[in-house]
Design an enzyme around this catalytic site. Sequence first.
Site, PDB file in Angstrom:
ATOM      1  N   GLU A 277       0.824  -1.214   0.000  1.00 24.46           N
ATOM      2  CA  GLU A 277       0.000   0.000   0.000  1.00 24.46           C
ATOM      3  C   GLU A 277       0.861   1.268   0.000  1.00 24.46           C
ATOM      4  O   GLU A 277       1.796   1.393   0.779  1.00 24.46           O
ATOM      5  CB  GLU A 277      -0.931   0.011   1.222  1.00 24.46           C
ATOM      6  CG  GLU A 277      -1.906  -1.162   1.281  1.00 24.46           C
ATOM      7  CD  GLU A 277      -2.939  -1.138   0.153  1.00 24.46           C
ATOM      8  OE1 GLU A 277      -3.077  -0.103  -0.522  1.00 24.46           O
ATOM      9  OE2 GLU A 277      -3.610  -2.181  -0.027  1.00 24.46           O
TER      10      GLU A 277
ATOM     11  N   CYS B 102      -7.884  -2.175   8.190  1.00 28.63           N
ATOM     12  CA  CYS B 102      -6.498  -2.208   7.704  1.00 28.63           C
ATOM     13  C   CYS B 102      -5.985  -0.786   7.433  1.00 28.63           C
ATOM     14  O   CYS B 102      -4.884  -0.414   7.857  1.00 28.63           O
ATOM     15  CB  CYS B 102      -6.382  -3.038   6.420  1.00 28.63           C
ATOM     16  SG  CYS B 102      -6.567  -4.797   6.720  1.00 28.63           S
TER      17      CYS B 102
ATOM     18  N   HIS C 201      -1.295  -5.761   1.776  1.00 29.29           N
ATOM     19  CA  HIS C 201      -2.498  -6.585   1.706  1.00 29.29           C
ATOM     20  C   HIS C 201      -2.185  -7.890   0.981  1.00 29.29           C
ATOM     21  O   HIS C 201      -1.420  -7.901   0.009  1.00 29.29           O
ATOM     22  CB  HIS C 201      -3.612  -5.841   0.946  1.00 29.29           C
ATOM     23  CG  HIS C 201      -4.586  -5.141   1.838  1.00 29.29           C
ATOM     24  ND1 HIS C 201      -4.825  -3.790   1.772  1.00 29.29           N
ATOM     25  CD2 HIS C 201      -5.403  -5.622   2.822  1.00 29.29           C
ATOM     26  CE1 HIS C 201      -5.746  -3.464   2.679  1.00 29.29           C
ATOM     27  NE2 HIS C 201      -6.098  -4.548   3.338  1.00 29.29           N
TER      28      HIS C 201
HETATM   29  N1  PCA Z   1      -8.483  -7.077   6.357  1.00 25.91           N
HETATM   30  C1  PCA Z   1      -9.415  -6.020   6.650  1.00 25.91           C
HETATM   31  C2  PCA Z   1      -9.322  -5.826   8.127  1.00 25.91           C
HETATM   32  C3  PCA Z   1      -8.607  -7.009   8.664  1.00 25.91           C
HETATM   33  C4  PCA Z   1      -8.029  -7.666   7.488  1.00 25.91           C
HETATM   34  O1  PCA Z   1      -7.255  -8.647   7.507  1.00 25.91           O
HETATM   35  C5  PCA Z   1      -9.168  -4.766   5.805  1.00 25.91           C
HETATM   36  O2  PCA Z   1      -8.693  -4.888   4.659  1.00 25.91           O
HETATM   37  O3  PCA Z   1      -9.460  -3.662   6.257  1.00 25.91           O
END
Ligand code: PCA
Length: 204
Positions: free
Chosen positions: A83, A146, A170
């Site tokens: 990100e 996240c 991610h």
């Molecule tokens: N993904 C979510 C919150 C926890 C996770 O593993 C997100 O992308 O916000």
Amino acid sequence: MKILITGFAPFGGESVNPSWEAVRGLPEEFQTSKGESVTLVKQEMPVSYDRCGGIIKELMEQNKPDCVICVGQAGGRMGLEVEQIAINLKDAHSPDNDGVPYHGAPVIEGGPDGRFARLPVREMVAACKGAGIPAKVSFSAGAYVCNCLMYHVLEIIEKQYPKMRGGFIHVPYECGQAAAQERAKPSLPLSTITDGLLACLKAL
Ligand code: PCA
């Protein structure tokens, strides 16, 4: 170099979260591609808007890492995504694991609209791809927990630890999660997600 690395607990009806499973599978010690020794401190995080900031702040105070990398699941994404930016917004259809919903609230009242990752995002993506694992730079971490955690990390770094690096990766579903769904979803084997994370970390 000491890296604090976190994954999340399962959420949204899933029984596993590949982010924590992949982090758990990382070696505790390894060397970067430049030959620097790395020690990892690993922590599972709750999927909680209101608690994640305080928990990560305490972990950063306790461990004084050189770098903080938080990892989360993004079901539907095709590969690992490093990100670039966290936004000052909490806004998602679903509540978090505490049952708390947010629709258009700031992560930090009065904070800047966005904060850029303090990571070599392009180099990390290139390293992951170089290891044969799909990856890209992402320009949205969403507006769920996240993104909230990433924003907190970058806020804490700016206010308290100007030399620290930090950001967010991610990861997609692992194959078992995708197989359990009615319609096919993109996924990677858990071991591949772990290998991809390791490749990203070695680029630091
Ligand atoms: N993904 C979510 C919150 C926890 C996770 O593993 C997100 O992308 O916000």
